[in-house]
Each structure stands twice: as C-alpha cells, then as structure tokens.
Scaffold this motif. Structure first.
Motif, PDB file in Angstrom:
ATOM      1  N   GLN A 124      -4.664  32.487  54.006  1.00  0.00           N
ATOM      2  CA  GLN A 124      -3.450  33.294  54.085  1.00  0.00           C
ATOM      3  C   GLN A 124      -2.212  32.438  53.789  1.00  0.00           C
ATOM      4  O   GLN A 124      -1.319  32.863  53.057  1.00  0.00           O
ATOM      5  CB  GLN A 124      -3.320  33.961  55.450  1.00  0.00           C
ATOM      6  N   GLU A 125      -2.156  31.234  54.339  1.00  0.00           N
ATOM      7  CA  GLU A 125      -1.018  30.344  54.075  1.00  0.00           C
ATOM      8  C   GLU A 125      -0.929  29.982  52.592  1.00  0.00           C
ATOM      9  O   GLU A 125       0.163  29.935  52.026  1.00  0.00           O
ATOM     10  CB  GLU A 125      -1.107  29.083  54.935  1.00  0.00           C
ATOM     11  N   PHE A 126      -2.079  29.745  51.962  1.00  0.00           N
ATOM     12  CA  PHE A 126      -2.115  29.445  50.528  1.00  0.00           C
ATOM     13  C   PHE A 126      -1.544  30.609  49.723  1.00  0.00           C
ATOM     14  O   PHE A 126      -0.683  30.415  48.863  1.00  0.00           O
ATOM     15  CB  PHE A 126      -3.557  29.151  50.098  1.00  0.00           C
TER      16      PHE A 126
ATOM     17  N   VAL B  95       0.341  33.237  50.770  1.00  0.00           N
ATOM     18  CA  VAL B  95       1.748  33.507  51.091  1.00  0.00           C
ATOM     19  C   VAL B  95       2.659  32.460  50.451  1.00  0.00           C
ATOM     20  O   VAL B  95       3.671  32.799  49.818  1.00  0.00           O
ATOM     21  CB  VAL B  95       1.969  33.564  52.625  1.00  0.00           C
ATOM     22  N   TYR B  96       2.300  31.187  50.581  1.00  0.00           N
ATOM     23  CA  TYR B  96       3.143  30.126  50.026  1.00  0.00           C
ATOM     24  C   TYR B  96       3.247  30.236  48.502  1.00  0.00           C
ATOM     25  O   TYR B  96       4.348  30.206  47.941  1.00  0.00           O
ATOM     26  CB  TYR B  96       2.606  28.744  50.412  1.00  0.00           C
ATOM     27  N   THR B  97       2.101  30.375  47.838  1.00  0.00           N
ATOM     28  CA  THR B  97       2.143  30.430  46.376  1.00  0.00           C
ATOM     29  C   THR B  97       2.816  31.713  45.892  1.00  0.00           C
ATOM     30  O   THR B  97       3.475  31.711  44.857  1.00  0.00           O
ATOM     31  CB  THR B  97       0.741  30.290  45.761  1.00  0.00           C
ATOM     32  N   HIS B  98       2.679  32.781  46.643  1.00  0.00           N
ATOM     33  CA  HIS B  98       3.382  34.013  46.280  1.00  0.00           C
ATOM     34  C   HIS B  98       4.896  33.822  46.423  1.00  0.00           C
ATOM     35  O   HIS B  98       5.657  34.164  45.508  1.00  0.00           O
ATOM     36  CB  HIS B  98       2.914  35.183  47.141  1.00  0.00           C
ATOM     37  N   ASN B  99       5.328  33.288  47.559  1.00  0.00           N
ATOM     38  CA  ASN B  99       6.761  33.085  47.794  1.00  0.00           C
ATOM     39  C   ASN B  99       7.380  32.129  46.782  1.00  0.00           C
ATOM     40  O   ASN B  99       8.533  32.295  46.393  1.00  0.00           O
ATOM     41  CB  ASN B  99       7.002  32.588  49.218  1.00  0.00           C
ATOM     42  N   GLU B 100       6.616  31.134  46.380  1.00  0.00           N
ATOM     43  CA  GLU B 100       7.108  30.159  45.393  1.00  0.00           C
ATOM     44  C   GLU B 100       6.909  30.645  43.959  1.00  0.00           C
ATOM     45  O   GLU B 100       7.271  29.938  43.019  1.00  0.00           O
ATOM     46  CB  GLU B 100       6.398  28.812  45.585  1.00  0.00           C
TER      47      GLU B 100
ATOM     48  N   THR C  26       4.129  30.815  42.362  1.00  0.00           N
ATOM     49  CA  THR C  26       3.213  29.891  41.690  1.00  0.00           C
ATOM     50  C   THR C  26       1.743  30.299  41.861  1.00  0.00           C
ATOM     51  O   THR C  26       0.856  29.527  41.504  1.00  0.00           O
ATOM     52  CB  THR C  26       3.393  28.458  42.231  1.00  0.00           C
TER      53      THR C  26
ATOM     54  N   GLU D 287      -1.215  28.285  40.096  1.00  0.00           N
ATOM     55  CA  GLU D 287      -2.147  27.517  40.923  1.00  0.00           C
ATOM     56  C   GLU D 287      -3.593  27.933  40.651  1.00  0.00           C
ATOM     57  O   GLU D 287      -4.483  27.093  40.564  1.00  0.00           O
ATOM     58  CB  GLU D 287      -1.817  27.672  42.409  1.00  0.00           C
TER      59      GLU D 287
ATOM     60  N   LEU E  18       0.751  40.776  52.214  1.00  0.00           N
ATOM     61  CA  LEU E  18       1.874  39.847  52.252  1.00  0.00           C
ATOM     62  C   LEU E  18       3.136  40.587  52.675  1.00  0.00           C
ATOM     63  O   LEU E  18       3.421  41.670  52.200  1.00  0.00           O
ATOM     64  CB  LEU E  18       2.099  39.221  50.874  1.00  0.00           C
TER      65      LEU E  18
END
Length: 126
Positions: A60-62, A64-69, A71, A75, A125
């Motif tokens: 989930q962190e992967f 959320v982070y890549t979505h927010n960035e 990327t 990735e 998300l």
C-alpha cells in the motif's frame, strides 16, 4: 507454472488499484517472509499472518507513494512491467523472466523452500 504471474489495473476514477500477484512465503530463523518478485517488495512477521499484513502495508505504501509522486507507471516499467498508459493496464514479466532478471528472487528460489501463494489485492487510494 502459470506464465502470467502478475497483472494490475489502475483506475483514476477515484484512484483504484487492483493487483494480482504471485507471492512467495518462507520461514527463516523463526521469522516469516512474504515476497512479491514482480514488485521486489517484502513483508515479514512472527507468523504468516503478520508477514502478510506487513507485506500489504509495504504494498500500500508503494502504491500510494508512487501514485502521489506520479511515478507509478515509471516504477513498474523499471521493474520490467509492460505498461499501457492509455488503457491504464500493466503486465508483469512472466515467471522465467523474473528469475532471469531479478537476481535476489533467483537466489531465493534456488536456496529456500518457497511456498507460492497467488493473491488478489485491492487498494483504494485517498
């Protein structure tokens, strides 16, 4: 073994991500591990359930982070996935290619008594 080990759907109509992944479980020194070679992500815990929960948190962190960035697709491409941005679909490497391309997974596959678990994960998300 199934050629299509992982695939994913991503929807921007309120950020829905649906993944189907092959997960590999093993135990070492009383610690359980869950590993997804398609994403090169690992979770761990004192039980299979804890390891699975840990993996889901990491996943989930992967996402959320890549979505927010912005990327996520880049990735996935870096991990060897085929990406179709227009249709917002991605397909992972097949099993043999994962073994060839991912040295960590290749070593795990050769040295550990891995248990395969095919899992579908839905993430929403915010």
């Amino acid at each position: 073994m199934n050629k299509k080990q992982a695939n994913a759907k991503y929807s921007d109509g309120r950020y829905n991500v649906e993944l189907s992944l092959s997960l590999f479980l093993w135990q070492e020194d009383n610690i359980f591990y869950v590993y997804a070679p398609a994403l090169d992500l690992t979770g761990y815990g004192l039980s299979k359930e804890e390891a699975r929960e840990s993996f889901e948190t990491v996943l989930q962190e992967f996402i959320v982070y890549t979505h927010n960035e912005k990327t996520l697709f880049a990735e996935l491409e870096n991990l060897g996935w085929a990406v179709n941005k227009k249709k917002r679909r991605v397909v992972s490497l097949d099993f043999e290619d994962m073994l060839a391309e991912n040295e960590h997974f290749n070593q795990l596959f050769k040295s550990k008594d891995l248990i395969k678990d095919y899992s579908k994960v839905n993430l929403q998300l915010a």
